[in-house]
Write a protein that holds these residues in place. Structure first.
Motif, PDB file in Angstrom:
ATOM      1  N   GLY A   1      66.080  -9.328 -61.069  1.00  0.00           N
ATOM      2  CA  GLY A   1      64.652  -9.461 -61.325  1.00  0.00           C
ATOM      3  C   GLY A   1      63.997 -10.433 -60.365  1.00  0.00           C
ATOM      4  O   GLY A   1      64.625 -10.945 -59.424  1.00  0.00           O
TER       5      GLY A   1
ATOM      6  N   GLY B   1      71.240  -5.435 -65.931  1.00  0.00           N
ATOM      7  CA  GLY B   1      71.346  -4.454 -67.014  1.00  0.00           C
ATOM      8  C   GLY B   1      71.726  -3.044 -66.636  1.00  0.00           C
ATOM      9  O   GLY B   1      71.891  -2.206 -67.529  1.00  0.00           O
TER      10      GLY B   1
ATOM     11  N   TYR C   1      63.496 -16.431 -72.235  1.00  0.00           N
ATOM     12  CA  TYR C   1      64.343 -15.792 -73.261  1.00  0.00           C
ATOM     13  C   TYR C   1      63.967 -14.319 -73.379  1.00  0.00           C
ATOM     14  O   TYR C   1      63.454 -13.879 -74.404  1.00  0.00           O
ATOM     15  CB  TYR C   1      64.176 -16.530 -74.601  1.00  0.00           C
TER      16      TYR C   1
ATOM     17  N   MET D   1      58.580  -3.321 -66.836  1.00  0.00           N
ATOM     18  CA  MET D   1      59.293  -4.549 -66.460  1.00  0.00           C
ATOM     19  C   MET D   1      59.906  -5.206 -67.697  1.00  0.00           C
ATOM     20  O   MET D   1      61.063  -5.626 -67.685  1.00  0.00           O
ATOM     21  CB  MET D   1      58.325  -5.496 -65.745  1.00  0.00           C
TER      22      MET D   1
END
Ligand SMILES: NC(=O)c1ccc[n+]([C@@H]2O[C@H](COP(=O)([O-])OP(=O)(O)OC[C@H]3O[C@@H](n4cnc5c(N)ncnc54)[C@H](OP(=O)(O)O)[C@@H]3O)[C@@H](O)[C@H]2O)c1
Length: 364
Positions: A186, A208, A273, A347
Motif C-alpha cells: 500500500g 493481502g 488499524y 482501497m
C-alpha cells in the motif's frame, strides 16, 4: 457565459461496514456555478485537480456523538478529504490566480475559498487528542519540474511523510536489524519497506494477495514476503524473526503475532488499524504480556504531530530518492470525480496496489 456544472461527492448517510457508493456517498450533479461572477467576498475560487482516497477518512463518516481523533464529517454536505486545487479567480492577494494549494477540501469541481466547513469548524470544545480536520491549514505548493502532482498525494504527501517521519521519530533503525511491515503493497507500506531497505535492514513484509506479494518482493526488494490470507503470520515470524521493529498498519491478529515475535527492546510504530475501520467487532489481542516481558515500546503516531520537525528534511531527502529511482512509487490512478467514491472504497477493501489517486481535472 461561465455557468458550468459543479459536481460533487455528497456524504448522504453513515455507513455500517464498508461505505456503499450510490447509497452512503452520492455523486451529485445538480449544482452549477458561475465561474466569472460567483461572489468571492475577499476569498478566492479554486478548481480541484487531484484528490486522495485515504483510510482515515472512514472514521470521519461516523455518528457525530462518537469521539475520535478526527472531527466527524458533516452529514448532507460535500465529502471532505485531502486534495490539490488551483486558484482560478482571486480577491485575496495571498492566493493569486495560478497558485496551487493542498489541504483538506470539499470533493467538488470548483470551490469558493475559504469553504463553509472551515468557517464553522472548531466552534465546540474538542478533546485534546482530536484534530479539527476541517480547520486544518491549506498549504501553498509549487509545481515540480519532473515530479507529477499525483505524487504529492502519496509518496511526497501524507503517506510518504508518515513513513519517513514515523521511522525517524520512533523506529530507531539500525543496519542489520529486522523490521516487519504490514500492508506493504500500500501507499505507506511501500515507502516504509524501501526506506528500511535503504537503511540496511532485513525486511519481512505482508500483503493481502499473491500479486501484491510479488510486487513487494520483486519491485520493492523486501527480503521475506507472504500473503497473510493464506500463510500464518506467526509461522513466518517464528522462522524469519525475531523482529526489532514492527510497522503496524493493521492491528488485529497481525499485531498479536508481531508482539509474540518481538526481540528484547523492540519498537512498534502503531500507524493505523486497517482491520478495524470497517468492522465494529474489535479483535482482542492476546499477547500483550510480552510488552513488559520483552520491554517493547509501542508508539502511536499521527503525522500531523511531526510536520514542524521533519518536513524540511523530508523534502530535501525524499524527492531526490524518487527522481533517482532509489525509491520506486506505484500509483492506482483513476480519472473523474464520478469515480472517487469507488476508488476510495476499493482501497479500503484492499483492491489497490500502491497509492490510490483520483485525477479530477487536468491542469490546463
Ligand atoms: N497515523 C497516521 O498519521 C497515518 C497517516 C497515513 C496513513 N495511516 C495509516 O496507514 C495505513 C495504510 O494507509 P495507506 O494510505 O497506505 O493505505 P493502503 O495501504 O494503500 O491501503 C489500505 C490497505 O489496507 C489493507 N487492508 C484492508 N482491509 C484490511 C483488513 N481487514 N486487515 C488488514 N489489512 C487490510 C489492504 O491491503 P492488503 O491487501 O495488503 O490487506 C489495503 O490495500 C492505514 O492504517 C492508515 O490509517 C496513518
Amino acid at each position: 457565459m461561465s455557468e458550468v456544472s459543479n459536481p460533487r461527492l455528497l456524504y448522504k448517510s453513515v455507513p455500517r461496514g464498508y461505505p456503499i457508493p450510490g447509497e452512503n456517498l452520492i455523486y451529485d450533479t445538480s449544482r452549477t456555478i458561475d465561474l466569472e461572477n460567483v461572489p468571492l467576498n475577499g476569498g478566492f475560487l479554486t478548481k480541484t485537480l487531484v484528490v486522495s482516497p485515504q483510510p482515515w477518512l472512514r472514521e470521519r463518516l461516523r455518528d457525530p456523538e462518537r469521539i475520535s481523533y478526527s472531527t466527524p464529517m458533516r452529514l448532507g454536505h460535500t465529502f471532505v478529504g485531502f486534495g490539490l486545487v488551483k486558484v482560478i479567480r482571486s480577491e485575496d492577494p495571498d492566493y493569486p490566480v495560478g497558485q496551487y494549494v493542498v489541504g483538506m477540501i470539499p470533493w467538488e469541481a470548483y470551490t469558493v475559498q475559504p469553504w463553509d466547513g472551515k468557517q464553522i469548524s472548531a466552534t465546540g470544545k474538542l478533546p485534546a487528542f482530536t484534530v479539527d480536520v476541517d480547520a486544518m491549514s491549506m498549504v501553498k505548493v509549487a509545481k515540480h519540474p519532473t515530479i507529477p502532482w499525483s505524487l504529492f498525494m502519496g509518496a511526497l504527501g501524507g503517506s510518504g511523510q508518515t513513513a519517513y517521519m514515523g521511522l525517524k521519530e520512533h523506529a530507531d533503525m539500525k543496519a542489520g536489524e529486522t523490521i516487519f511491515v504490514s500492508t506493504a503493497a500500500g501507499s505507506v507500506g511501500m515507502m516504509v519497506v524501501q526506506l528500511a531497505k535503504l537503511a540496511g535492514l532485513k525486511v519481512i513484509a505482508t500483503a493481502g494477495t499473491d500479486e501484491k506479494v510479488n510486487y513487494v518482493k520483486n519491485e520493492l526488494g523486501a527480503d521475506v514476503v507472504f500473503n497473510y490470507n493464506t500463510t500464518s503470520t506467526s509461522d513466518v515470524l517464528q522462522e524469519h524473526g525475531p523482529i526489532d521493529i514492527y510497522w503496524d498498519n493493521v492491528g488485529g491478529p497481525t499485531l498479536e503475532a508481531a508482539i509474540e515475535n518481538c526481540n528484547l527492546h523492540a519498537r512498534i510504530v502503531a500507524c493505523g488499524y486497517m482491520s478495524e475501520y470497517n468492522d465494529e467487532d474489535r479483535y482482542g489481542v492476546k499477547t500483550l504480556s510480552w510488552i513488559f516481558k520483552r520491554r517493547i515500546h509501542i508508539h502511536g503516531i499521527v503525522t500531523q504531530d511531526f510536520r514542524a520537525k521533519w518536513t524540511k528534511q523530508f523534502f530535501e531527502e525524499v524527492p531526490p530518492l524518487i527522481s533517482s529511482g532509489k525509491i520506486k512509487v506505484k500509483e492506482e490512478i483513476v480519472h473523474g470525480l464520478e469515480n472517487a467514491a469507488t476508488s476510495w472504497v476499493d482501497m479500503l477493501m484492499g483492491k489497490n496496489i500502491g497509492k490510490s489517486v483520483v485525477i479530477v481535472a487536468e491542469d490546463d
